[in-house]
Design a protein around this motif. Structure first.
Motif, PDB file in Angstrom:
ATOM      1  N   VAL A 167      98.017  69.555  82.611  1.00 28.59           N
ATOM      2  CA  VAL A 167      99.251  68.748  82.599  1.00 28.59           C
ATOM      3  C   VAL A 167     100.162  69.196  81.458  1.00 28.59           C
ATOM      4  CG1 VAL A 167     100.248  66.456  82.301  1.00 28.59           C
ATOM      5  CG2 VAL A 167      98.223  66.735  83.717  1.00 28.59           C
ATOM      6  N   LEU A 168      99.660  69.112  80.219  1.00 26.89           N
ATOM      7  CA  LEU A 168     100.533  69.359  79.074  1.00 26.89           C
ATOM      8  C   LEU A 168     100.917  70.833  78.955  1.00 26.89           C
ATOM      9  CD1 LEU A 168      98.812  66.995  76.478  1.00 26.89           C
ATOM     10  CD2 LEU A 168     100.737  66.514  77.998  1.00 26.89           C
ATOM     11  N   GLU A 169      99.940  71.723  79.049  1.00 29.08           N
ATOM     12  CA  GLU A 169     100.291  73.145  78.996  1.00 29.08           C
ATOM     13  C   GLU A 169     101.031  73.581  80.249  1.00 29.08           C
ATOM     14  OE1 GLU A 169      98.173  76.223  76.813  1.00 29.08           O
ATOM     15  OE2 GLU A 169      96.395  74.954  76.990  1.00 29.08           O
ATOM     16  N   ALA A 170     100.677  73.014  81.392  1.00 27.29           N
ATOM     17  CA  ALA A 170     101.385  73.360  82.625  1.00 27.29           C
ATOM     18  C   ALA A 170     102.854  72.973  82.542  1.00 27.29           C
ATOM     19  CB  ALA A 170     100.721  72.689  83.823  1.00 27.29           C
ATOM     20  N   ARG A 171     103.162  71.899  81.795  1.00 23.01           N
ATOM     21  CA  ARG A 171     104.554  71.521  81.602  1.00 23.01           C
ATOM     22  C   ARG A 171     105.321  72.627  80.896  1.00 23.01           C
ATOM     23  NH1 ARG A 171     108.832  69.381  83.711  1.00 23.01           N
ATOM     24  NH2 ARG A 171     110.241  68.340  82.235  1.00 23.01           N
ATOM     25  N   GLY A 172     104.651  73.338  79.997  1.00 26.40           N
ATOM     26  CA  GLY A 172     105.291  74.471  79.349  1.00 26.40           C
ATOM     27  C   GLY A 172     105.700  75.556  80.328  1.00 26.40           C
ATOM     28  N   ALA A 223      85.600  66.659  94.904  1.00 28.98           N
ATOM     29  CA  ALA A 223      86.803  67.424  95.242  1.00 28.98           C
ATOM     30  C   ALA A 223      87.721  67.504  94.033  1.00 28.98           C
ATOM     31  CB  ALA A 223      87.526  66.769  96.418  1.00 28.98           C
ATOM     32  N   PRO A 224      88.079  68.710  93.568  1.00 29.51           N
ATOM     33  CA  PRO A 224      88.862  68.831  92.326  1.00 29.51           C
ATOM     34  C   PRO A 224      90.217  68.138  92.379  1.00 29.51           C
ATOM     35  CG  PRO A 224      87.904  70.949  92.908  1.00 29.51           C
ATOM     36  CD  PRO A 224      87.652  70.030  94.064  1.00 29.51           C
ATOM     37  N   GLN A 225      90.977  68.336  93.460  1.00 31.04           N
ATOM     38  CA  GLN A 225      92.332  67.778  93.489  1.00 31.04           C
ATOM     39  C   GLN A 225      92.302  66.250  93.452  1.00 31.04           C
ATOM     40  OE1 GLN A 225      91.189  70.133  95.514  1.00 31.04           O
ATOM     41  NE2 GLN A 225      92.591  71.883  95.477  1.00 31.04           N
ATOM     42  N   LYS A 226      91.419  65.662  94.220  1.00 32.09           N
ATOM     43  CA  LYS A 226      91.328  64.195  94.254  1.00 32.09           C
ATOM     44  C   LYS A 226      90.870  63.658  92.898  1.00 32.09           C
ATOM     45  CE  LYS A 226      89.211  60.369  96.807  1.00 32.09           C
ATOM     46  NZ  LYS A 226      88.304  59.999  97.945  1.00 32.09           N
ATOM     47  N   TYR A 227      89.894  64.317  92.268  1.00 33.91           N
ATOM     48  CA  TYR A 227      89.381  63.826  91.000  1.00 33.91           C
ATOM     49  C   TYR A 227      90.410  64.014  89.889  1.00 33.91           C
ATOM     50  CZ  TYR A 227      85.938  62.648  87.431  1.00 33.91           C
ATOM     51  OH  TYR A 227      85.262  62.049  86.402  1.00 33.91           O
ATOM     52  N   TRP A 228      91.179  65.103  89.946  1.00 36.09           N
ATOM     53  CA  TRP A 228      92.242  65.334  88.968  1.00 36.09           C
ATOM     54  C   TRP A 228      93.246  64.187  88.998  1.00 36.09           C
ATOM     55  CZ3 TRP A 228      97.577  66.687  89.410  1.00 36.09           C
ATOM     56  CH2 TRP A 228      98.159  67.212  88.255  1.00 36.09           C
ATOM     57  N   LEU A 231      91.739  61.147  87.375  1.00 36.41           N
ATOM     58  CA  LEU A 231      91.722  61.242  85.908  1.00 36.41           C
ATOM     59  C   LEU A 231      93.114  61.029  85.323  1.00 36.41           C
ATOM     60  CD1 LEU A 231      89.264  64.248  85.500  1.00 36.41           C
ATOM     61  CD2 LEU A 231      88.845  61.880  84.817  1.00 36.41           C
ATOM     62  N   LEU A 232      94.139  61.525  86.001  1.00 31.44           N
ATOM     63  CA  LEU A 232      95.495  61.298  85.508  1.00 31.44           C
ATOM     64  C   LEU A 232      95.840  59.821  85.510  1.00 31.44           C
ATOM     65  CD1 LEU A 232      95.858  64.364  85.573  1.00 31.44           C
ATOM     66  CD2 LEU A 232      98.124  63.981  86.589  1.00 31.44           C
ATOM     67  N   SER A 233      95.443  59.118  86.550  1.00 31.40           N
ATOM     68  CA  SER A 233      95.755  57.685  86.620  1.00 31.40           C
ATOM     69  C   SER A 233      95.069  56.916  85.497  1.00 31.40           C
ATOM     70  CB  SER A 233      95.344  57.123  87.982  1.00 31.40           C
ATOM     71  OG  SER A 233      93.926  57.094  88.128  1.00 31.40           O
ATOM     72  N   ARG A 234      93.928  57.425  84.998  1.00 33.80           N
ATOM     73  CA  ARG A 234      93.182  56.739  83.953  1.00 33.80           C
ATOM     74  C   ARG A 234      93.574  57.168  82.547  1.00 33.80           C
ATOM     75  NH1 ARG A 234      87.595  58.513  86.344  1.00 33.80           N
ATOM     76  NH2 ARG A 234      86.926  58.226  84.192  1.00 33.80           N
ATOM     77  N   HIS A 235      94.015  58.408  82.379  1.00 32.29           N
ATOM     78  CA  HIS A 235      94.159  58.957  81.031  1.00 32.29           C
ATOM     79  C   HIS A 235      95.561  59.454  80.680  1.00 32.29           C
ATOM     80  CE1 HIS A 235      89.838  58.823  80.322  1.00 32.29           C
ATOM     81  NE2 HIS A 235      89.647  59.412  81.483  1.00 32.29           N
ATOM     82  N   PHE A 236      96.475  59.505  81.623  1.00 28.43           N
ATOM     83  CA  PHE A 236      97.806  60.046  81.343  1.00 28.43           C
ATOM     84  C   PHE A 236      98.851  58.969  81.579  1.00 28.43           C
ATOM     85  CE2 PHE A 236     101.584  62.660  82.652  1.00 28.43           C
ATOM     86  CZ  PHE A 236     101.803  63.239  81.411  1.00 28.43           C
ATOM     87  N   ARG A 237      99.605  58.655  80.524  1.00 26.33           N
ATOM     88  CA  ARG A 237     100.547  57.536  80.608  1.00 26.33           C
ATOM     89  C   ARG A 237     101.919  57.942  81.115  1.00 26.33           C
ATOM     90  NH1 ARG A 237      97.692  56.961  75.829  1.00 26.33           N
ATOM     91  NH2 ARG A 237      96.329  55.138  75.715  1.00 26.33           N
ATOM     92  N   GLY A 238     102.217  59.206  81.110  1.00 26.27           N
ATOM     93  CA  GLY A 238     103.530  59.660  81.550  1.00 26.27           C
ATOM     94  C   GLY A 238     103.564  59.908  83.051  1.00 26.27           C
ATOM     95  N   GLU A 239     104.559  60.645  83.475  1.00 26.74           N
ATOM     96  CA  GLU A 239     104.654  61.042  84.869  1.00 26.74           C
ATOM     97  C   GLU A 239     104.952  62.529  84.938  1.00 26.74           C
ATOM     98  OE1 GLU A 239     109.346  59.973  85.744  1.00 26.74           O
ATOM     99  OE2 GLU A 239     107.790  58.584  86.403  1.00 26.74           O
TER     100      GLU A 239
END
Length: 265
Positions: A167-172, A223-228, A231-239
């Motif tokens: 998420v964070l590095e991909a934003r770069g 499944a990686p995409q579903k689990y990703w 995890l975002l819904s639990r640990h990432f506050r942004g969008e």
């Protein structure tokens, strides 16, 4: 002779506040690991927060001054923000290796120490450019949002992989091409060249995060995409904010089926 664990060298990097010394120790630790100077990570505790220099002043993200665009001051502010990102990224990579390396194959440590060495080199390049422009790292305030993500994911390697590189590095990958275009438009070819180098390396870093995340999911039979997304819904506050650099993300293995459905309409 019994070799010291690489965890000792990793902790030394995390506990170093002085930027120049941190850069040297990060690159030396990565070289030493490649040479076989260290035994594997031993799972010993890493510091909750890495050491930080007296400057820059750390503020909440919503307390940061706005950066002007186009002026020299605006370019310096942008470079200072980037220097801080790269400085914290050294610690993020070394913490990844030290905190979680004992639970993965040795190649995990190899990959994240290599990332940390890259981030140290990026920081040195940006800091040198700041000095050429009459400034330095620490001259402006910065925020600590990146390390907050590390604290949030300190207990779960898959959550750390999902949030930090994916998420964070991909934003770069998304925002750096526009930064390069602005530097070129301002006639600042030296800054543009640094940004191009960073962008190229960050594609590889996101690829490492995606590779290890998918490997961990495969080991758990999920499944990686579903689990990703979970995890975002639990640990990432942004969008996740478009536009996305789909070609760079694709090159890193971060395909659109991960992120496209999560972007706001």
């Amino acid at each position: 002779m019994t070799l010291p664990s690489v965890s000792v060298a990793i902790r030394a990097v995390l506990e170093t506040a002085d930027p120049a010394t941190k850069v040297k120790r990060a690159r030396a630790a990565a070289r030493g690991w490649r040479r076989g100077d260290f035994a594997a990570a031993d799972g010993s505790a890493m510091p909750d927060r890495p050491a930080r220099p007296a400057e820059p002043e750390l503020r909440a993200p919503n307390q940061m001054p706005r950066r002007g665009k186009g002026s020299l001051h605006g370019r310096i502010a942008l470079l200072h923000a980037l220097a801080h990102i790269e400085f914290v990224a050294i610690d993020l990579a070394f913490d990844m290796a030290g905190r979680f390396g004992a639970g993965f194959a040795p190649d995990f440590t190899t990959d994240w120490l290599a990332v940390g060495a890259d981030e140290a080199m990026h920081f040195a390049l940006v800091d040198r450019r700041l000095r050429v422009l009459g400034s330095r790292y620490g001259a402006l305030p910065a925020h600590d949002g990146l390390w907050e993500a590390a604290i949030e994911t300190a207990a779960d390697p898959l959550a750390r992989l999902a949030i930090v590189p994916m998420v964070l590095e991909a934003r770069g990958l998304d925002v750096t091409p526009a930064m390069i275009a602005r530097a070129d438009a301002a006639g600042d070819s030296a800054t543009a060249a640094i940004l191009r180098r960073i962008l190229s390396d960050e594609i590889r870093h996101v690829a490492m995060g995606t590779k290890w995340f998918e490997s961990g999911c495969t080991a758990l039979g999920i499944a990686p995409q579903k689990y990703w997304k979970n995890l975002l819904s639990r640990h990432f506050r942004g969008e996740l904010k478009p536009p996305f650099n789909d070609s760079a993300r694709q090159a890193a293995g971060l395909t659109r089926d991960y992120y496209q459905a999560l972007a706001p309409a």
